[in-house]
Scaffold this motif. Structure first.
Motif, PDB file in Angstrom:
ATOM      1  N   VAL A 106     -53.741  -6.801  65.434  1.00 34.68           N
ATOM      2  CA  VAL A 106     -54.541  -5.847  64.664  1.00 34.68           C
ATOM      3  C   VAL A 106     -54.247  -4.421  65.126  1.00 34.68           C
ATOM      4  N   GLY A 107     -54.151  -4.239  66.434  1.00 32.04           N
ATOM      5  CA  GLY A 107     -53.795  -2.920  66.957  1.00 32.04           C
ATOM      6  C   GLY A 107     -52.434  -2.474  66.482  1.00 32.04           C
ATOM      7  N   MET A 108     -51.478  -3.404  66.418  1.00 30.50           N
ATOM      8  CA  MET A 108     -50.141  -3.062  65.939  1.00 30.50           C
ATOM      9  C   MET A 108     -50.157  -2.695  64.452  1.00 30.50           C
ATOM     10  N   ASN A 109     -50.997  -3.377  63.677  1.00 33.19           N
ATOM     11  CA  ASN A 109     -51.106  -3.035  62.256  1.00 33.19           C
ATOM     12  C   ASN A 109     -51.539  -1.584  62.073  1.00 33.19           C
ATOM     13  N   ARG A 162     -41.732 -10.003  56.067  1.00 30.77           N
ATOM     14  CA  ARG A 162     -43.017 -10.587  55.656  1.00 30.77           C
ATOM     15  C   ARG A 162     -43.022 -10.976  54.182  1.00 30.77           C
ATOM     16  N   LEU A 163     -42.094 -10.409  53.376  1.00 29.99           N
ATOM     17  CA  LEU A 163     -41.998 -10.759  51.959  1.00 29.99           C
ATOM     18  C   LEU A 163     -40.838 -11.703  51.683  1.00 29.99           C
ATOM     19  N   PHE A 164     -40.135 -12.106  52.736  1.00 31.89           N
ATOM     20  CA  PHE A 164     -38.980 -12.991  52.596  1.00 31.89           C
ATOM     21  C   PHE A 164     -39.449 -14.435  52.794  1.00 31.89           C
ATOM     22  N   VAL A 174     -52.116  -9.052  55.708  1.00 31.13           N
ATOM     23  CA  VAL A 174     -52.824  -9.947  54.794  1.00 31.13           C
ATOM     24  C   VAL A 174     -53.627 -10.988  55.569  1.00 31.13           C
ATOM     25  N   VAL A 175     -53.031 -11.574  56.586  1.00 31.63           N
ATOM     26  CA  VAL A 175     -53.699 -12.632  57.351  1.00 31.63           C
ATOM     27  C   VAL A 175     -54.941 -12.103  58.065  1.00 31.63           C
ATOM     28  N   HIS A 176     -54.838 -10.918  58.655  1.00 29.48           N
ATOM     29  CA  HIS A 176     -55.948 -10.384  59.448  1.00 29.48           C
ATOM     30  C   HIS A 176     -56.777  -9.349  58.681  1.00 29.48           C
ATOM     31  N   GLY A 185     -51.527  -5.850  50.688  1.00 29.97           N
ATOM     32  CA  GLY A 185     -52.923  -5.797  50.261  1.00 29.97           C
ATOM     33  C   GLY A 185     -53.134  -4.904  49.055  1.00 29.97           C
ATOM     34  N   ASP A 186     -54.242  -4.156  49.064  1.00 32.30           N
ATOM     35  CA  ASP A 186     -54.600  -3.325  47.924  1.00 32.30           C
ATOM     36  C   ASP A 186     -53.681  -2.125  47.737  1.00 32.30           C
TER      37      ASP A 186
END
Length: 310
Positions: A106-109, A162-164, A174-176, A185-186
């Motif tokens: 989450v921090g990396m996001n 992540r889209l592959f 998306v997961v977190h 996401g949005d």
């Protein structure tokens, strides 16, 4: 009768054609070119307008590139297979390992979503305030780097890991359910999702790191300057936003930016005078009230001979 007078036909202005400092009598175009290349203090209103317009054009061009999903997925598969063929397909292992530690991923996001802009703007402000004579050259490196990246986005559409679908990567945003990527996401409809090559997270973070490392003399600041692009590399791989080859592409763009700027200014950006033209060194008058600088002599820019970073 004895003396011979030679008439050159040049008139009284001939006495003024002797060049001073290599500028007087030079062609107008040459003088303009030298003036454009000369380090000088930047103007705030001009720089703000230039950055705003440039970023608007960058976003416009980047998002206007057709989202060639089929080609982007094919290119992603090609890169993934090439990395695995040489034994360097480690991105998926890093992605899955980091995803298992919720607070870390989450921090990396959030790191991915924010520091890319915050740190780059912060370094620009620091250069503007502390190294105004070097600001234009350093800013040019960043602009050329970004311009070269746009060419890569157009001619080599690439899906991020992540889209592959064939790679088994996790989209950590998306997961977190965090705000960590403008392409998830949005927010995914606000930007081109298939512009992963080259990575400007790496291009910009390397630019920040090099600028601060070259010009700062505070040891812990220089350590952070080195750690910032290294950490960014880990983040873009762990969050599934880039292959490591995208980072190589970002590095190559930066090298082009450095090369173009070196050719234009005739020196490395950090070797320019710290203050630039327009800041004249104050000198006390001589005895008898004579000015320190004789009439006709050109004043030198302040700190022109000062070593880089001082």
């Amino acid at each position: 009768m004895g003396d011979t007078t030679v008439n050159t036909g040049k008139g009284p202005e001939a006495a003024c054609t002797s060049p001073i400092d290599g500028e007087v009598g030079a062609p107008a175009a040459h003088s303009l070119l030298r003036r454009l290349r000369s380090p000088r203090r930047p103007r705030l209103w001009y720089e703000l307008a230039l950055i705003a317009v440039s970023y608007w054009l960058y976003s416009l061009v980047r998002n206007a590139v057709p989202e060639q999903k089929t080609a982007a997925l094919q290119n992603a598969d090609w890169i993934w297979q090439a990395e695995r063929a040489v034994g360097l397909g480690f991105e998926r292992a890093v992605n899955h390992s980091v995803d298992s530690v919720t607070w870390l991923v989450v921090g990396m996001n959030y790191y991915y979503a924010t520091l890319h802009f915050v740190v780059t703007i912060g370094v620009l402000v620091w250069l503007y305030r502390r190294h105004p004579g070097r600001y234009a050259a350093m800013r040019t490196v960043l602009f050329v780097t970004t311009g070269i990246a746009l060419v890569g986005f157009y001619f080599f559409p690439l899906a991020p890991p992540r889209l592959f679908d064939g790679g088994g990567f996790i989209d950590t945003v998306v997961v977190h359910q965090t705000w960590g990527s403008m392409a998830s996401g949005d927010l995914k409809h606000m930007t081109n999702q298939y512009a992963a090559m080259p990575s400007m997270h790496i291009g910009w973070s390397l630019w920040c790191g090099l600028a601060v490392f070259a010009l700062s003399r505070v040891r812990w600041v220089r350590v952070l300057a080195v750690l910032y692009p290294v950490t960014t590399l880990v983040v873009i791989i762990a969050t599934g936003n880039h292959f490591w080859l995208d980072a190589v592409g970002g590095l190559l763009c930066l090298l082009v930016g450095l090369g173009v700027t070196r050719l234009w200014y005739g020196r490395a950006p950090h070797r320019a005078p710290r203050e630039g033209r327009g800041e004249l060194r104050a000198q006390p008058p001589r005895a008898g009230g004579e000015p320190a600088t004789p009439p006709g002599a050109s004043a030198r820019p302040a700190l022109e001979d000062e070593p880089a970073g001082r």
